[in-house]
Scaffold this active site. Sequence first.
Site, PDB file in Angstrom:
ATOM      1  CG  PHE A   1       0.877   7.609  -0.977  1.00  0.00           C
ATOM      2  CD1 PHE A   1       1.378   6.735  -0.033  1.00  0.00           C
ATOM      3  CD2 PHE A   1       0.856   7.210  -2.301  1.00  0.00           C
ATOM      4  CE1 PHE A   1       1.854   5.496  -0.412  1.00  0.00           C
ATOM      5  CE2 PHE A   1       1.333   5.974  -2.686  1.00  0.00           C
ATOM      6  CZ  PHE A   1       1.827   5.103  -1.724  1.00  0.00           C
TER       7      PHE A   1
ATOM      8  CB  CYS B   1      -0.210  -2.392  -7.319  1.00  0.00           C
ATOM      9  SG  CYS B   1       0.145  -3.997  -6.615  1.00  0.00           S
TER      10      CYS B   1
ATOM     11  N   GLY C   1       4.780   3.882 -10.572  1.00  0.00           N
ATOM     12  CA  GLY C   1       4.969   2.710 -11.426  1.00  0.00           C
ATOM     13  C   GLY C   1       4.649   1.473 -10.629  1.00  0.00           C
TER      14      GLY C   1
ATOM     15  CE  LYS D   1      -4.721  -3.994  -4.147  1.00  0.00           C
ATOM     16  NZ  LYS D   1      -3.856  -5.132  -4.128  1.00  0.00           N
TER      17      LYS D   1
ATOM     18  CD  GLU E   1      -1.755  -7.531  -2.643  1.00  0.00           C
ATOM     19  OE1 GLU E   1      -1.102  -6.817  -1.860  1.00  0.00           O
ATOM     20  OE2 GLU E   1      -1.799  -7.343  -3.868  1.00  0.00           O
ATOM     21  CG  PHE E   2      -4.781  -3.470   1.491  1.00  0.00           C
ATOM     22  CD1 PHE E   2      -5.373  -2.679   0.514  1.00  0.00           C
ATOM     23  CD2 PHE E   2      -5.589  -4.301   2.243  1.00  0.00           C
ATOM     24  CE1 PHE E   2      -6.747  -2.701   0.310  1.00  0.00           C
ATOM     25  CE2 PHE E   2      -6.967  -4.335   2.051  1.00  0.00           C
ATOM     26  CZ  PHE E   2      -7.549  -3.534   1.073  1.00  0.00           C
TER      27      PHE E   2
HETATM   28  C1  UDX Z   1       1.015  -0.306  -3.772  1.00  0.00           C
HETATM   29  C2  UDX Z   1       0.123  -0.081  -2.541  1.00  0.00           C
HETATM   30  O1  UDX Z   1       0.743   0.825  -1.655  1.00  0.00           O
HETATM   31  C3  UDX Z   1      -0.174  -1.398  -1.863  1.00  0.00           C
HETATM   32  O2  UDX Z   1      -1.053  -1.190  -0.782  1.00  0.00           O
HETATM   33  C4  UDX Z   1      -0.821  -2.322  -2.891  1.00  0.00           C
HETATM   34  O3  UDX Z   1      -1.169  -3.549  -2.369  1.00  0.00           O
HETATM   35  C5  UDX Z   1       0.110  -2.493  -4.080  1.00  0.00           C
HETATM   36  O4  UDX Z   1       0.410  -1.218  -4.644  1.00  0.00           O
HETATM   37  P1  UDX Z   1       3.610  -0.675  -4.267  1.00  0.00           P
HETATM   38  O5  UDX Z   1       3.239  -0.711  -5.712  1.00  0.00           O
HETATM   39  O6  UDX Z   1       4.521  -1.731  -3.759  1.00  0.00           O
HETATM   40  O7  UDX Z   1       2.289  -0.775  -3.357  1.00  0.00           O
HETATM   41  O8  UDX Z   1       4.300   0.718  -3.983  1.00  0.00           O
HETATM   42  P2  UDX Z   1       4.036   2.074  -3.164  1.00  0.00           P
HETATM   43  O9  UDX Z   1       5.056   2.199  -2.113  1.00  0.00           O
HETATM   44  O10 UDX Z   1       2.635   2.200  -2.764  1.00  0.00           O
HETATM   45  O11 UDX Z   1       4.393   3.142  -4.307  1.00  0.00           O
HETATM   46  C6  UDX Z   1       3.702   3.141  -5.550  1.00  0.00           C
HETATM   47  C7  UDX Z   1       4.251   4.161  -6.502  1.00  0.00           C
HETATM   48  O12 UDX Z   1       3.865   5.481  -6.111  1.00  0.00           O
HETATM   49  C8  UDX Z   1       5.768   4.219  -6.633  1.00  0.00           C
HETATM   50  O13 UDX Z   1       6.108   4.347  -8.007  1.00  0.00           O
HETATM   51  C9  UDX Z   1       6.179   5.465  -5.864  1.00  0.00           C
HETATM   52  O14 UDX Z   1       7.356   6.043  -6.354  1.00  0.00           O
HETATM   53  C10 UDX Z   1       4.974   6.357  -6.123  1.00  0.00           C
HETATM   54  N1  UDX Z   1       4.760   7.372  -5.066  1.00  0.00           N
HETATM   55  C11 UDX Z   1       4.411   6.985  -3.811  1.00  0.00           C
HETATM   56  C12 UDX Z   1       4.901   8.727  -5.373  1.00  0.00           C
HETATM   57  O15 UDX Z   1       5.227   9.093  -6.513  1.00  0.00           O
HETATM   58  N2  UDX Z   1       4.666   9.645  -4.389  1.00  0.00           N
HETATM   59  C13 UDX Z   1       4.304   9.316  -3.135  1.00  0.00           C
HETATM   60  O16 UDX Z   1       4.094  10.213  -2.317  1.00  0.00           O
HETATM   61  C14 UDX Z   1       4.185   7.935  -2.833  1.00  0.00           C
END
Ligand code: UDX
Length: 437
Positions: A250, A261, A258, A205, A149-150
């Site tokens: 990103f 995942c 955090g 993944k 899953e993503f």
């Molecule tokens: C992530 C993946 O995006 C998803 O595809 C996978 O299946 C599970 O892990 P998620 O953990 O829900 O999803 O959050 P995501 O929105 O991807 O953000 C992850 C972390 O990165 C957060 O702590 C966010 O604050 C941080 N982040 C994200 C940054 O610090 N900078 C960015 O530019 C983007």
Amino acid sequence: MKITVVGTGYVGLVTGTCFAETGNDVTCVDIDVNKVNKLSAGQITIYEPGLEKLFERNLKEGRLHFTTQLAEGIKDAQVIFLALPTPPGEDGSADLSYILRVADQLGGLLQDYKVIVDKSTVPVGTADKVHAAIAKNAKVEFDVVSNPEFLREGVAVEDFMKPDRVVIGTQSERARKIMGDLYAPFVRQGNPIIFMDEKSAELTKYAANSFLATKISFMNEIAILCEKLGADVDMVRRGIGSDDRIGKRFLFPGIGYGGSCFPKDVQALVKSSQEAAYDFRILEAVMDVNEKQKLFLLPKIQAYFGNDLKGKHFALWGLAFKPNTDDIREAPALYIIDALVGAGATVSVFDPEAASNVQQLIGDKVTYAESQYAALENADALIIATEWSVFRTPDFDKIGAVLKQKAIFDGRNLFEVPRMQELGFYYESVGRSAAKP
Ligand code: UDX
């Protein structure tokens, strides 16, 4: 199609509900009686925007069922998804015991051909292990498929219904056809279903999440350098992001990634590499940078208060690891709280969704404010740890009037520096110069 989803955690519940939404008949199995009772009664057990509506509709229309009985739950299913937890073991490798226990049981229960799908994030080689565990007791044919899953928390329903891509790892033509049919409604807009072997799917993944984590740690280091050299990370981010090869997404620096995942998956890939006698040096650095980044604001706060935080009181906005979730796993806010309290300060916190989870975890280590403004009372300064939309356009007059010192330490770069200068705030963020009126 009749589908079973084993495990009604976050991934299981989203998967089950979304498959029901496209007309499939879905049975979700979980050993937790309490949870199954709640779900059967129409009470949703996780917070995820948009999910509740789909959940209620499909429950009402009889396409979604819940049971604690594995045998009954899988009887008529063509496809069985395993969406079980894979927590990190003590050494950082993923613990497969939940998955393998169910696989052990499944073998004896299969009465006709079924596709068993690993949905959880599992190390390379797990599909083979699941296959072997089922084969021990199975008397009929079956296939084990890897289908990672993503899903991003907060937009999981959208990610599931309109995926950028669907990755399916199988070498069986029969399973490939069934999985292709099942996912066809989700890729109508033209995004691909990418078929590959099981191991490549499993690694995809980890590689995706590790690459994204690398992007974040890279930008966090660029931000540090920006501050040292007098550059502005917002400009650098825009400057590099407009190159298609890099991409705009990103690239936001902050106080570290955090959630459930990234930290777990990066660590598990490092561990898998070690087991394969390879030292994945970039990822080790990514983890190291992220650990330090969670406390990025602390030296700035200390410097402002003359290195003594004893008796100081802070307002902290944002506890969830990111907005639109109540998830606090590996949330930077928790590390900041620890450091502040450890230095003799007190903290009043506010989060639109995650406060009760924090309260369960750390109790009265902090005080819990009813609103973002109530958190400011008697506070010497405001710290922002999560970029919830409600924090983006606050009433600055109110903040300035209530705070003892007009000082904001922002771990998510919510405000423009010149504006804060104009408003008369001492304002520190990540990778940009400070406003020092
Ligand atoms: C992530 C993946 O995006 C998803 O595809 C996978 O299946 C599970 O892990 P998620 O953990 O829900 O999803 O959050 P995501 O929105 O991807 O953000 C992850 C972390 O990165 C957060 O702590 C966010 O604050 C941080 N982040 C994200 C940054 O610090 N900078 C960015 O530019 C983007």
